[in-house]
Design an enzyme around this catalytic site. Sequence first.
Site, PDB file in Angstrom:
ATOM      1  N   LYS A 259      -7.131-100.261 -60.977  1.00 26.68           N
ATOM      2  CA  LYS A 259      -8.489 -99.701 -61.027  1.00 26.68           C
ATOM      3  C   LYS A 259      -8.693 -98.994 -62.363  1.00 26.68           C
ATOM      4  O   LYS A 259      -7.923 -98.093 -62.725  1.00 26.68           O
ATOM      5  CB  LYS A 259      -8.702 -98.700 -59.889  1.00 26.68           C
ATOM      6  CG  LYS A 259      -8.865 -99.380 -58.529  1.00 26.68           C
ATOM      7  CD  LYS A 259      -9.040 -98.362 -57.423  1.00 26.68           C
ATOM      8  CE  LYS A 259     -10.393 -97.685 -57.463  1.00 26.68           C
ATOM      9  NZ  LYS A 259     -10.490 -96.625 -56.434  1.00 26.68           N
TER      10      LYS A 259
HETATM   11  O1  G3P Z   1     -13.301 -95.401 -54.141  1.00 26.18           O
HETATM   12  C1  G3P Z   1     -14.101 -94.497 -54.885  1.00 26.18           C
HETATM   13  C2  G3P Z   1     -14.329 -93.325 -54.105  1.00 26.18           C
HETATM   14  O2  G3P Z   1     -13.086 -92.822 -53.675  1.00 26.18           O
HETATM   15  C3  G3P Z   1     -15.183 -92.235 -54.626  1.00 26.18           C
HETATM   16  O3  G3P Z   1     -15.602 -91.650 -53.473  1.00 26.18           O
HETATM   17  O4  G3P Z   1     -16.158 -89.874 -51.944  1.00 26.18           O
HETATM   18  O5  G3P Z   1     -15.219 -89.322 -54.193  1.00 26.18           O
HETATM   19  O6  G3P Z   1     -17.544 -90.228 -53.974  1.00 26.18           O
HETATM   20  P1  G3P Z   1     -16.181 -90.169 -53.401  1.00 26.18           P
END
Ligand code: G3P
Length: 224
Positions: free
Chosen positions: A86
């Site tokens: 990633k």
């Molecule tokens: O996979 C990307 C994700 O983990 C970001 O999520 O919840 O930090 O916006 P969040």
Amino acid sequence: MEFMLDTVNLDKIRYYQNILPLAGVTSNPSIIKKEGKIDFYVHLKKIKEIIGSGQLHVQVVGELKEEIEKDAQVIVDNLGKETFIKIPVNEQGLAAMKTLKSKGFKVTATAIYTEFQGYLAIAAGADYLAPYYNRMENLNIDAAEIIRTLGEEIKRTNSSSKILAASFKNVNQVNQACRNGAQAVTASPDIFEQALVMPSIQKAVTDFHDDWRAIFGTEKIYEL
Ligand code: G3P
């Protein structure tokens, strides 16, 4: 649709591996932080054991092209070349993607907040694009429309990139991502729990059970 878990919690992965049609597990340093100071490779290898042939997406930490490439190399050295690397879509990330794709790495372009980042990631040959659904909505960006538009670009350019929508805070956001053409979604275990542990679903199950017992006096069909 491919469903992935956005967590590195071993108990949750073990639990949902038995329940979901699980395509893989995704992580980033913030997700890893939630588990405390884990033994990074040992922990990720345990995840691989649990998910078998499922995909593992692991994020780089390096910020410069060369650092990203070194991170990617040690990740595949330790976890296998099938691991998806990633990489955030910024200048250094795109530069690293170009090199890594030419060397056969699998790449997930992440931290996508805009349509333009998506176009660039598709052109760079990313295997997956991870648009951040909830974070976009928080910025008043139309996440559903961006996913739809990126899907069109993938078709138009006959690209093999897939949209792996991420950053969900509720089930409706996941539905919107699916409806607008995401081929994959990654969500925290909480989202799957919200979707499947609904009082109305349980009430229907309990009502059916009660009706069965009222007619046949047994708890189960196999007790007849
Ligand atoms: O996979 C990307 C994700 O983990 C970001 O999520 O919840 O930090 O916006 P969040």
